[in-house]
Write an enzyme that holds these catalytic residues in place. Structure first.
Site, short mmCIF file in Angstrom:
data_model
loop_
_atom_site.label_atom_id
_atom_site.label_comp_id
_atom_site.label_asym_id
_atom_site.label_seq_id
_atom_site.Cartn_x
_atom_site.Cartn_y
_atom_site.Cartn_z
N GLY A 93 -43.01 13.86 -1.43
CA GLY A 93 -42.14 13.99 -0.25
C GLY A 93 -42.51 12.89 0.73
N ARG A 94 -42.41 13.21 2.03
CA ARG A 94 -42.70 12.18 3.05
C ARG A 94 -44.13 11.67 2.92
NH1 ARG A 94 -39.28 16.02 6.31
NH2 ARG A 94 -41.01 17.38 5.78
N ILE A 95 -45.11 12.61 2.88
CA ILE A 95 -46.51 12.17 2.86
C ILE A 95 -46.85 11.56 1.50
CG2 ILE A 95 -48.91 12.96 3.02
CD1 ILE A 95 -47.86 15.10 5.06
N SER A 103 -43.29 16.07 -9.04
CA SER A 103 -42.70 16.70 -7.86
C SER A 103 -41.61 17.65 -8.32
CB SER A 103 -42.13 15.61 -6.94
OG SER A 103 -42.14 16.05 -5.60
N ARG A 104 -41.15 18.49 -7.39
CA ARG A 104 -40.13 19.47 -7.77
C ARG A 104 -38.87 18.78 -8.27
NH1 ARG A 104 -38.85 23.64 -3.13
NH2 ARG A 104 -38.17 21.71 -2.16
N ILE A 108 -54.91 17.31 0.64
CA ILE A 108 -54.52 17.18 2.04
C ILE A 108 -53.32 18.09 2.32
CG2 ILE A 108 -55.40 14.86 2.52
CD1 ILE A 108 -52.31 14.06 1.84
N ARG A 155 -52.45 22.18 1.44
CA ARG A 155 -52.90 23.46 1.96
C ARG A 155 -53.97 24.00 1.02
NH1 ARG A 155 -51.06 22.25 6.09
NH2 ARG A 155 -49.53 23.32 7.39
N GLU A 203 -59.06 29.28 5.43
CA GLU A 203 -59.45 28.65 6.70
C GLU A 203 -59.54 29.70 7.80
OE1 GLU A 203 -56.98 25.29 7.72
OE2 GLU A 203 -57.23 24.44 5.74
N HIS A 256 -59.47 20.08 8.40
CA HIS A 256 -58.01 20.05 8.56
C HIS A 256 -57.59 19.07 9.68
CE1 HIS A 256 -54.20 22.65 7.78
NE2 HIS A 256 -53.86 21.42 8.09
N ILE A 257 -57.94 17.80 9.46
CA ILE A 257 -57.70 16.77 10.48
C ILE A 257 -56.63 15.77 10.06
CG2 ILE A 257 -59.99 16.88 11.54
CD1 ILE A 257 -60.67 14.33 9.78
N GLY A 258 -55.79 16.16 9.09
CA GLY A 258 -54.78 15.21 8.58
C GLY A 258 -54.01 14.49 9.67
P1 NAP Z 1 -42.14 17.16 2.32
O1 NAP Z 1 -41.55 15.86 2.74
O2 NAP Z 1 -41.29 18.37 2.31
O3 NAP Z 1 -42.83 16.93 0.88
C1 NAP Z 1 -43.25 17.96 0.07
C2 NAP Z 1 -42.94 17.57 -1.37
O4 NAP Z 1 -43.47 18.56 -2.24
C3 NAP Z 1 -41.43 17.49 -1.63
O5 NAP Z 1 -41.14 16.31 -2.35
C4 NAP Z 1 -41.17 18.71 -2.50
O6 NAP Z 1 -40.15 18.55 -3.44
C5 NAP Z 1 -42.50 18.83 -3.23
N1 NAP Z 1 -42.66 20.18 -3.77
C6 NAP Z 1 -42.35 21.38 -3.22
N2 NAP Z 1 -42.66 22.38 -4.05
C7 NAP Z 1 -43.17 21.81 -5.17
C8 NAP Z 1 -43.65 22.33 -6.40
N3 NAP Z 1 -43.66 23.63 -6.63
N4 NAP Z 1 -44.09 21.44 -7.32
C9 NAP Z 1 -44.07 20.11 -7.10
N5 NAP Z 1 -43.60 19.58 -5.95
C10 NAP Z 1 -43.16 20.41 -5.00
O7 NAP Z 1 -43.38 17.51 3.26
P2 NAP Z 1 -44.46 16.51 3.90
O8 NAP Z 1 -44.05 16.18 5.28
O9 NAP Z 1 -44.75 15.44 2.94
O10 NAP Z 1 -45.69 17.52 4.00
C11 NAP Z 1 -46.22 18.11 2.83
C12 NAP Z 1 -47.25 19.16 3.17
O11 NAP Z 1 -48.45 18.54 3.60
C13 NAP Z 1 -46.91 20.10 4.32
O12 NAP Z 1 -46.07 21.17 3.90
C14 NAP Z 1 -48.26 20.60 4.75
O13 NAP Z 1 -48.61 21.76 4.04
C15 NAP Z 1 -49.20 19.47 4.35
N6 NAP Z 1 -49.74 18.76 5.53
C16 NAP Z 1 -51.08 18.79 5.73
C17 NAP Z 1 -51.61 18.12 6.81
C18 NAP Z 1 -53.08 18.12 7.07
O14 NAP Z 1 -53.48 18.09 8.22
N7 NAP Z 1 -53.90 18.13 6.05
C19 NAP Z 1 -50.78 17.47 7.72
C20 NAP Z 1 -49.41 17.47 7.47
C21 NAP Z 1 -48.89 18.12 6.37
P3 NAP Z 1 -38.59 18.35 -3.01
O15 NAP Z 1 -38.48 16.88 -2.75
O16 NAP Z 1 -37.83 18.80 -4.19
O17 NAP Z 1 -38.37 19.17 -1.77
C1 GLV Z 2 -50.71 20.15 9.16
O1 GLV Z 2 -51.40 20.68 8.36
C2 GLV Z 2 -49.29 20.17 9.13
O2 GLV Z 2 -48.69 20.87 8.29
O3 GLV Z 2 -48.69 19.50 9.99
#
Ligand code: NAP
Ligand code: GLV
Length: 326
Positions: free
Chosen positions: A155-157, A176-177, A235, A237, A266, A284-286
């Site tokens: 996805g975005r990250i 990815s999904r 990074i 959950r 957590e 959890h400092i992403g």
């Molecule tokens: P995003 O753009 O929605 O990307 C998530 C990706 O995961 C999407 O491409 C999605 O597929 C894919 N996905 C969903 N379910 C799946 C599965 N069962 N198997 C394989 N791939 C799957 O979200 P993002 O902005 O990148 O953020 C992703 C996650 O990072 C957040 O939800 C959060 O939990 C975590 N995060 C952590 C921190 C931190 O501090 N460590 C900070 C920010 C975010 P589709 O393209 O089909 O939707």
């Molecule tokens: C951090 O973990 C976030 O999902 O923004």
């Protein structure tokens, strides 16, 4: 005028923006709010602005009969009972996009830290001193440059991690999904089934949201498919990885190391992880840089101000609810 409760500290200028718009604001000072206090504080609230450590469950909705908007300071919304919010017509907002590059930076910081033993050798230098430049086998790490990177969740990250990987001449695999042909063309990354990604990668980076499908996506069986020289970086959950199985795999040398920014329960951290030199652990400092946390607070406040004016915010998690109870 709306009553807004913010369950963690945010930048004062953002609180002032809400107040200047005529709303009354109460903010929980530093530290994670206790559940009882949260239930008390939301009693009159029209809006709750909260961090990921605030669990917004049925009890919170029950305690807050006036609640119309929940604005999450983060992109992941697994801390919020969305079904309950939808059923009650409560709008949920999040902060996607503004943190993407910062989190991708941390993915690389963790890859380097674990593969080049940065934390372990920093500790060792402080404890034992610097013996001078010589051949010490236990100082040897592995190259990030030129390695094979497996991204789970493009996805975005995930895409931001893949862009960085190109600069380090890495071969990028992803699972990815849904397939992303445009990103495959742009970044030259290759879609593979999860099992192949686990077998072939030197670094596996998890970038998926926590959902019923991704809970324990990486357990004993998946870890056993990884190379014993590979590293796991989480990074996303904590519950995406079965922590007990990970500790066992690390202890038994089934993989070279792990770098974790998130944990299964957590703020608890598995005690087994704390004992391991080949685990790099961050709290959890992403998204934790000054600029990004500021952007997240701004986005949450922009969304709340728009919603309270009857304007549709950009970042609605449950758009079918709009305008909900506003
Ligand atoms: P995003 O753009 O929605 O990307 C998530 C990706 O995961 C999407 O491409 C999605 O597929 C894919 N996905 C969903 N379910 C799946 C599965 N069962 N198997 C394989 N791939 C799957 O979200 P993002 O902005 O990148 O953020 C992703 C996650 O990072 C957040 O939800 C959060 O939990 C975590 N995060 C952590 C921190 C931190 O501090 N460590 C900070 C920010 C975010 P589709 O393209 O089909 O939707
Ligand atoms: C951090 O973990 C976030 O999902 O923004």
């Amino acid at each position: 005028m709306a009553r807004i409760f913010i369950s963690c500290e945010i930048f004062p200028e953002e609180v002032k923006r809400l107040e200047r718009a005529g709303h009354s604001v109460e903010m929980h000072p530093a530290g994670v709010i206790a559940k009882e206090e949260l239930l008390e504080k939301v009693r009159d609230a029209d809006v709750l602005i909260c961090p990921l450590s605030t669990r917004v469950e049925r009890a919170v909705f029950d305690a807050a009969p006036e609640l119309k908007v929940v604005a999450n300071l983060g992109v992941g919304v697994d801390n919020i009972d969305l079904e309950e919010a939808n059923a009650r017509g409560i709008l949920v907002l999040n902060t996607p996009g503004v943190l993407t590059e910062t989190v991708a930076d941390l993915a690389f910081a963790l890859m380097f830290a674990v593969a080049r033993r940065v934390v372990e050798l920093d500790k060792r230098l402080r404890a034992e001193g610097f013996p001078g430049w010589t051949f010490i086998p236990s100082y040897l790490g592995r190259d990030v440059w030129g390695a094979t990177l497996g991204i789970v969740g493009l996805g975005r990250i995930g895409a931001a991690v893949a862009r960085r990987a190109k600069c380090f001449s890495m071969e990028v695999l992803y699972h990815s999904r849904t397939r992303k042909p445009e990103l495959e063309a742009e970044l030259g990354c290759r879609y593979v089934p999860l099992e192949d990604l686990l077998r072939e990668s030197d670094f596996v980076v998890l970038c998926v949201p926590l959902t019923p499908d991704t809970r324990h996506l990486i357990g004993q069986r998946e870890l056993s498919l990884m190379k014993h020289t590979a590293y796991l970086v989480n990074i996303s959950r904590g519950p995406v990885v079965e922590e007990e199985a990970l500790v066992k795999a690390l202890k038994e040398g089934k993989l070279a190391g792990a770098a974790l920014d998130v944990f299964e329960r957590e703020p608890e951290v598995h005690p087994g992880l704390l004992e391991l030199n080949n685990a790099v652990l961050t709290p959890h400092i992403g998204s934790a840089t000054v600029d990004t946390r500021r952007r997240m607070a701004q986005m949450a406040v922009d969304g709340v101000l728009a919603a309270l004016k009857g304007q549709r915010p950009e970042n609605i998690v449950n758009p079918a609810v709009w305008p909900g109870r506003l």
